[in-house]
Write a protein that holds these residues in place. Structure first.
Motif, PDB file in Angstrom:
ATOM      1  N   ASN A  47      -7.566   0.861 -20.085  1.00  0.00           N
ATOM      2  CA  ASN A  47      -8.124   2.122 -19.599  1.00  0.00           C
ATOM      3  C   ASN A  47      -7.808   2.301 -18.125  1.00  0.00           C
ATOM      4  N   TRP A  48      -7.845   3.556 -17.677  1.00  0.00           N
ATOM      5  CA  TRP A  48      -7.703   3.823 -16.252  1.00  0.00           C
ATOM      6  C   TRP A  48      -8.944   3.329 -15.511  1.00  0.00           C
ATOM      7  N   THR A  49      -8.794   3.074 -14.220  1.00  0.00           N
ATOM      8  CA  THR A  49      -9.954   2.747 -13.400  1.00  0.00           C
ATOM      9  C   THR A  49     -10.938   3.917 -13.473  1.00  0.00           C
ATOM     10  N   GLY A  91      -2.792  -2.250 -19.333  1.00  0.00           N
ATOM     11  CA  GLY A  91      -2.384  -0.858 -19.501  1.00  0.00           C
ATOM     12  C   GLY A  91      -1.449  -0.666 -20.679  1.00  0.00           C
ATOM     13  N   TYR A 118     -10.805  -4.351  -9.377  1.00  0.00           N
ATOM     14  CA  TYR A 118     -10.152  -3.417 -10.285  1.00  0.00           C
ATOM     15  C   TYR A 118      -8.651  -3.478 -10.015  1.00  0.00           C
ATOM     16  N   ASP A 121      -4.025   0.969 -11.029  1.00  0.00           N
ATOM     17  CA  ASP A 121      -3.537   1.694 -12.200  1.00  0.00           C
ATOM     18  C   ASP A 121      -2.020   1.772 -12.149  1.00  0.00           C
ATOM     19  N   GLU A 122      -1.375   1.579 -13.291  1.00  0.00           N
ATOM     20  CA  GLU A 122       0.080   1.633 -13.323  1.00  0.00           C
ATOM     21  C   GLU A 122       0.559   3.059 -13.062  1.00  0.00           C
ATOM     22  N   SER A 126      -2.932   3.257  -5.566  1.00  0.00           N
ATOM     23  CA  SER A 126      -4.342   2.923  -5.460  1.00  0.00           C
ATOM     24  C   SER A 126      -4.859   3.524  -4.152  1.00  0.00           C
ATOM     25  N   GLU A 171      -2.622  12.146  -7.527  1.00  0.00           N
ATOM     26  CA  GLU A 171      -1.966  11.438  -8.629  1.00  0.00           C
ATOM     27  C   GLU A 171      -0.452  11.562  -8.512  1.00  0.00           C
ATOM     28  N   THR A 188       6.221   4.641 -14.069  1.00  0.00           N
ATOM     29  CA  THR A 188       4.999   4.976 -14.801  1.00  0.00           C
ATOM     30  C   THR A 188       4.267   3.774 -15.384  1.00  0.00           C
ATOM     31  N   HIS A 191       3.255  -1.497 -11.260  1.00  0.00           N
ATOM     32  CA  HIS A 191       2.130  -1.524 -10.326  1.00  0.00           C
ATOM     33  C   HIS A 191       2.567  -1.710  -8.876  1.00  0.00           C
TER      34      HIS A 191
END
Length: 239
Positions: A47-49, A91, A118, A121-122, A126, A171, A188, A191
């Motif tokens: 899941n996304w953060t 992910g 945390y 997110d890929e 961040s 984003e 996409t 990281h």
């Protein structure tokens, strides 16, 4: 506007310096920081953060930033390359079995839960990375950037101040200086960012002063830390 003349390498095996040269003689692999937020919604692998954690982290700034070197130490890993390997089974899990270490990924996720961490997110920046990139862009003499989401060739004008605004959530997956002196991109499913610079840009702002990471060597590509690399491609945490 478009960032169509620059893009992320189209194959894992393509060396970064080969793909981005001759326009960019320097490519820095910038490691997207982990974040530490206490009492937040627990991270769930795949899941996304949680959005509230992202909002709190953006307001917190660099105070919540955790380096890959710190995470490697918590996990008992030898290098940040093992952090990269471990993250690649989170992910989307875009990693073939021969390069993967489910054991290391399990250790990473366990240490994150135990330490209120945390993973990044890929495919995104961040919150601490956004703060650092704003500082980097300003040092490079830029007050605005071209920014895109990574899935479109269309770019929009972005004020650098928006990246450092604690109330702005972004984003973007690509940034470029309007004068083409630097270009930053993240794939996409990965990281870490690739920060590509001209020699003139590098003389103004050296990325190791703003980001944890390492300079790509002749053979460095998307398989860094997953397979044996030549000495110039060996990853090392910067100070």
């Amino acid at each position: 506007m478009a960032i169509s003349h620059f893009s992320y390498p189209d194959q894992d095996e393509v060396p970064y310096l080969e793909w981005f040269g001759p326009h960019f003689p320097s490519v820095f692999v910038a490691l997207n920081p982990f974040i530490r937020i206490h009492d937040g919604e627990p991270f769930q692998n795949g899941n996304w953060t949680p959005p509230e954690v992202i909002r709190r982290a953006k307001r917190c700034g660099q105070a919540c930033s955790v380096t890959w070197a710190e995470v490697a130490s918590l996990c008992g890993f030898t290098t940040v390359a093992e952090v990269n390997q471990s993250l690649r089974l989170t992910g989307s899990k875009r990693l073939i079995p021969e390069f993967a270490s489910p054991k290391n990924t399990a250790t990473l996720l366990k240490r994150c839960r135990e330490n209120s961490l945390y993973p990044p997110d890929e495919g995104l920046a961040s919150p601490p990375f956004e703060w650092s990139f704003a500082s980097f862009a300003r040092a490079s003499g830029q007050d605005s950037l071209l920014a895109a989401d990574g899935f479109s060739s269309k770019a929009e004008q972005l004020k650098v101040s928006q990246l450092a605004d604690p109330e702005e959530l972004n984003e973007f997956a690509e940034f470029a200086a309007p004068d083409d002196s630097f270009y930053a991109t993240i794939y996409t499913d990965y990281h870490y960012w690739l920060i590509c610079q001209t020699s003139e840009s590098l003389s103004k702002a050296r990325p190791e002063k703003f980001f944890e990471g390492f300079y790509a060597g002749i053979g460095t590509n998307d398989l860094w830390g997953l397979v044996q690399t030549d000495p110039e491609g060996k990853p090392a945490s910067s100070s």
